[in-house]
Design a protein around this motif. Sequence first.
Motif, PDB file in Angstrom:
ATOM      1  N   ILE A   1       0.851  -1.193   0.000  1.00  0.00           N
ATOM      2  CA  ILE A   1       0.000   0.000   0.000  1.00  0.00           C
ATOM      3  C   ILE A   1       0.886   1.243   0.000  1.00  0.00           C
ATOM      4  CG2 ILE A   1      -1.780   1.272   1.263  1.00  0.00           C
ATOM      5  CD1 ILE A   1      -2.698  -1.334   2.457  1.00  0.00           C
ATOM      6  N   LYS A   2       0.585   2.182  -0.914  1.00  0.00           N
ATOM      7  CA  LYS A   2       1.367   3.413  -0.998  1.00  0.00           C
ATOM      8  C   LYS A   2       0.439   4.596  -1.197  1.00  0.00           C
ATOM      9  CE  LYS A   2       5.307   4.092  -2.522  1.00  0.00           C
ATOM     10  NZ  LYS A   2       6.502   4.377  -3.323  1.00  0.00           N
ATOM     11  N   THR A   3       0.900   5.751  -0.778  1.00  0.00           N
ATOM     12  CA  THR A   3       0.146   7.001  -0.944  1.00  0.00           C
ATOM     13  C   THR A   3       0.878   7.890  -1.947  1.00  0.00           C
ATOM     14  OG1 THR A   3      -0.669   6.879   1.324  1.00  0.00           O
ATOM     15  CG2 THR A   3      -0.788   9.014   0.224  1.00  0.00           C
TER      16      THR A   3
ATOM     17  N   PHE B   1      -2.981   8.921 -10.963  1.00  0.00           N
ATOM     18  CA  PHE B   1      -3.245   7.592 -11.506  1.00  0.00           C
ATOM     19  C   PHE B   1      -2.048   7.090 -12.330  1.00  0.00           C
ATOM     20  CE2 PHE B   1      -8.181   7.732 -11.444  1.00  0.00           C
ATOM     21  CZ  PHE B   1      -8.107   7.698 -10.067  1.00  0.00           C
ATOM     22  N   TYR B   2      -1.392   8.018 -13.033  1.00  0.00           N
ATOM     23  CA  TYR B   2      -0.218   7.625 -13.821  1.00  0.00           C
ATOM     24  C   TYR B   2       0.891   7.105 -12.909  1.00  0.00           C
ATOM     25  CZ  TYR B   2       3.854   7.983 -16.886  1.00  0.00           C
ATOM     26  OH  TYR B   2       4.988   7.716 -17.597  1.00  0.00           O
ATOM     27  N   LYS B   3       1.100   7.777 -11.790  1.00  0.00           N
ATOM     28  CA  LYS B   3       2.133   7.334 -10.837  1.00  0.00           C
ATOM     29  C   LYS B   3       1.790   5.954 -10.286  1.00  0.00           C
ATOM     30  CE  LYS B   3       3.663  11.890  -9.220  1.00  0.00           C
ATOM     31  NZ  LYS B   3       3.792  12.792  -8.033  1.00  0.00           N
ATOM     32  N   VAL B   4       0.502   5.749  -9.975  1.00  0.00           N
ATOM     33  CA  VAL B   4       0.068   4.458  -9.433  1.00  0.00           C
ATOM     34  C   VAL B   4       0.342   3.335 -10.419  1.00  0.00           C
ATOM     35  CG1 VAL B   4      -1.927   3.102  -8.695  1.00  0.00           C
ATOM     36  CG2 VAL B   4      -1.677   5.455  -7.906  1.00  0.00           C
ATOM     37  N   LYS B   5      -0.086   3.535 -11.678  1.00  0.00           N
ATOM     38  CA  LYS B   5       0.090   2.487 -12.679  1.00  0.00           C
ATOM     39  C   LYS B   5       1.563   2.229 -12.976  1.00  0.00           C
ATOM     40  CE  LYS B   5      -4.335   3.025 -15.048  1.00  0.00           C
ATOM     41  NZ  LYS B   5      -5.014   3.322 -16.330  1.00  0.00           N
TER      42      LYS B   5
ATOM     43  N   LYS C   1      -0.761  -2.060 -13.761  1.00  0.00           N
ATOM     44  CA  LYS C   1      -2.126  -1.756 -14.223  1.00  0.00           C
ATOM     45  C   LYS C   1      -3.198  -2.429 -13.374  1.00  0.00           C
ATOM     46  CE  LYS C   1      -2.257  -5.541 -17.579  1.00  0.00           C
ATOM     47  NZ  LYS C   1      -2.472  -5.904 -19.003  1.00  0.00           N
ATOM     48  N   ASP C   2      -2.840  -3.446 -12.584  1.00  0.00           N
ATOM     49  CA  ASP C   2      -3.820  -4.147 -11.752  1.00  0.00           C
ATOM     50  C   ASP C   2      -3.937  -3.549 -10.351  1.00  0.00           C
ATOM     51  OD1 ASP C   2      -4.420  -5.955 -13.764  1.00  0.00           O
ATOM     52  OD2 ASP C   2      -2.762  -7.278 -13.208  1.00  0.00           O
ATOM     53  N   ALA C   3      -3.307  -2.382 -10.154  1.00  0.00           N
ATOM     54  CA  ALA C   3      -3.374  -1.748  -8.841  1.00  0.00           C
ATOM     55  C   ALA C   3      -4.797  -1.347  -8.501  1.00  0.00           C
ATOM     56  CB  ALA C   3      -2.466  -0.517  -8.823  1.00  0.00           C
TER      57      ALA C   3
ATOM     58  N   GLU D   1      -4.568  13.444  -3.329  1.00  0.00           N
ATOM     59  CA  GLU D   1      -3.901  12.340  -2.629  1.00  0.00           C
ATOM     60  C   GLU D   1      -4.622  11.036  -2.952  1.00  0.00           C
ATOM     61  OE1 GLU D   1      -2.423  12.508   1.646  1.00  0.00           O
ATOM     62  OE2 GLU D   1      -4.122  11.121   1.796  1.00  0.00           O
ATOM     63  N   VAL D   2      -3.877  10.061  -3.451  1.00  0.00           N
ATOM     64  CA  VAL D   2      -4.455   8.773  -3.825  1.00  0.00           C
ATOM     65  C   VAL D   2      -3.758   7.666  -3.039  1.00  0.00           C
ATOM     66  CG1 VAL D   2      -4.788   7.115  -5.688  1.00  0.00           C
ATOM     67  CG2 VAL D   2      -5.088   9.548  -6.129  1.00  0.00           C
ATOM     68  N   VAL D   3      -4.540   6.810  -2.402  1.00  0.00           N
ATOM     69  CA  VAL D   3      -4.008   5.637  -1.696  1.00  0.00           C
ATOM     70  C   VAL D   3      -4.307   4.416  -2.555  1.00  0.00           C
ATOM     71  CG1 VAL D   3      -4.072   4.255   0.390  1.00  0.00           C
ATOM     72  CG2 VAL D   3      -4.398   6.737   0.527  1.00  0.00           C
ATOM     73  N   ALA D   4      -3.267   3.672  -2.922  1.00  0.00           N
ATOM     74  CA  ALA D   4      -3.435   2.528  -3.822  1.00  0.00           C
ATOM     75  C   ALA D   4      -2.683   1.323  -3.284  1.00  0.00           C
ATOM     76  CB  ALA D   4      -2.952   2.876  -5.218  1.00  0.00           C
ATOM     77  N   ALA D   5      -3.050   0.154  -3.807  1.00  0.00           N
ATOM     78  CA  ALA D   5      -2.406  -1.099  -3.390  1.00  0.00           C
ATOM     79  C   ALA D   5      -2.304  -2.026  -4.584  1.00  0.00           C
ATOM     80  CB  ALA D   5      -3.184  -1.757  -2.268  1.00  0.00           C
TER      81      ALA D   5
END
Length: 381
Positions: free
Chosen positions: A3-5, A15-19, A24-26, A49-53
């Motif tokens: 999990i990262k913020t 969203f670009y940073k997350v992917k 792409k399955d984040a 601020e986006v929290v993704a995993a």
Amino acid sequence: MKIKTYVADNIQEAFYKVKTELGKDAVILQTKHIKKGGLLGFFAKNMVEVVAANDIDISSVQSAPKKPTIQVLPDIIKPEAAATTELVQIKSEVKELKDMINKLISVQKQSTDDIKADQSNISSPLKDIYNRMSDMEIETDIINAVISGISAEIKEGSSEIDLRNIFKKEIASLVDATEPIELSRENNIIAFVGPTGVGKTTTIAKIAAHFSLYKNKRVAMLTTDTFRVGAIEQLRLYGDLMEIPVFVVYNLEDMKLIHKDISNYDLLLVDTMGFNPNNRMQIKKIKGLLDNICPTEIHLVISASTKTCDLIDILNNYKELQYTKIIVTKLDETKSYGVLLNTIKAAKNCKLSYLTMGQNVPDDIEVASADRIADMILGEI
């Protein structure tokens, strides 16, 4: 699971940073708007601020030590007693199933008998209209009222054109007068409420374009929908294209700050967050927000594809918001227009304002009218 913020200037960059980092399955767990930087609370920059995993690491799960399990011996039941108990339960379930089927058959038969009884005294020309209205999923009592009204006015030897004109007259008596937005004062604040996905934002953009481009009015748009991803960007895109300012309200304090700014406009259109009509907490939250905005009108937006039973729930549950007008959207996505008459009947003391039938801005919107509704039901459009 990792999990990262992520913090970025806008939702697309986040969203670009997350992917890029998580793949792409984040999975996006949370998005919210924050203010960062500045000095003593001033000049802070609005950021996202986006929290993704990413996916669960199966290898780590497999390597984790397992807790010892304690086996519990089942209760010992004699075979004869178990068989008798199971047989009684099966018989009970079969009886309940039979009763349910018989009840459904009875209800269906009664409904069919009612329809036959309704049509037993109807002349042949009126049966076509009756069947047409039934196909439009108009409630039976509305159909009977219209047929009764036509029967009282139709004369022997009346032509098909006469019949249709009388029909339109009966529809007009049900629809009554429609009420679009009228700018009767200097500062008009119009709020739009409704369930998720009914097209509130697009409808607001169409109305904004109408008054700005065709009526030459000073128009602004305001959104309180900071929850749905992309909602603010969508409204701002419309605002940029039409050169109309867009204000964003994250909390009640923001509303107090922008009150002075919006006082310079002839018309302020307020977009609210869509939510489940059965969610009482969300309704109270929107109610508190509207109490601070003090709109001059509140329009409830519903989709033409809404089932009658769901429509009644929406109209009843949204009463707390004190809407006075109704907009029916997405008429291009259905062939059943009975929702228009069903809405008028269910929403007492409320009038239709607009009908929409597409995504094109500023087109695909028109003021609701009895003739238009009658034409749609008759299949002339």
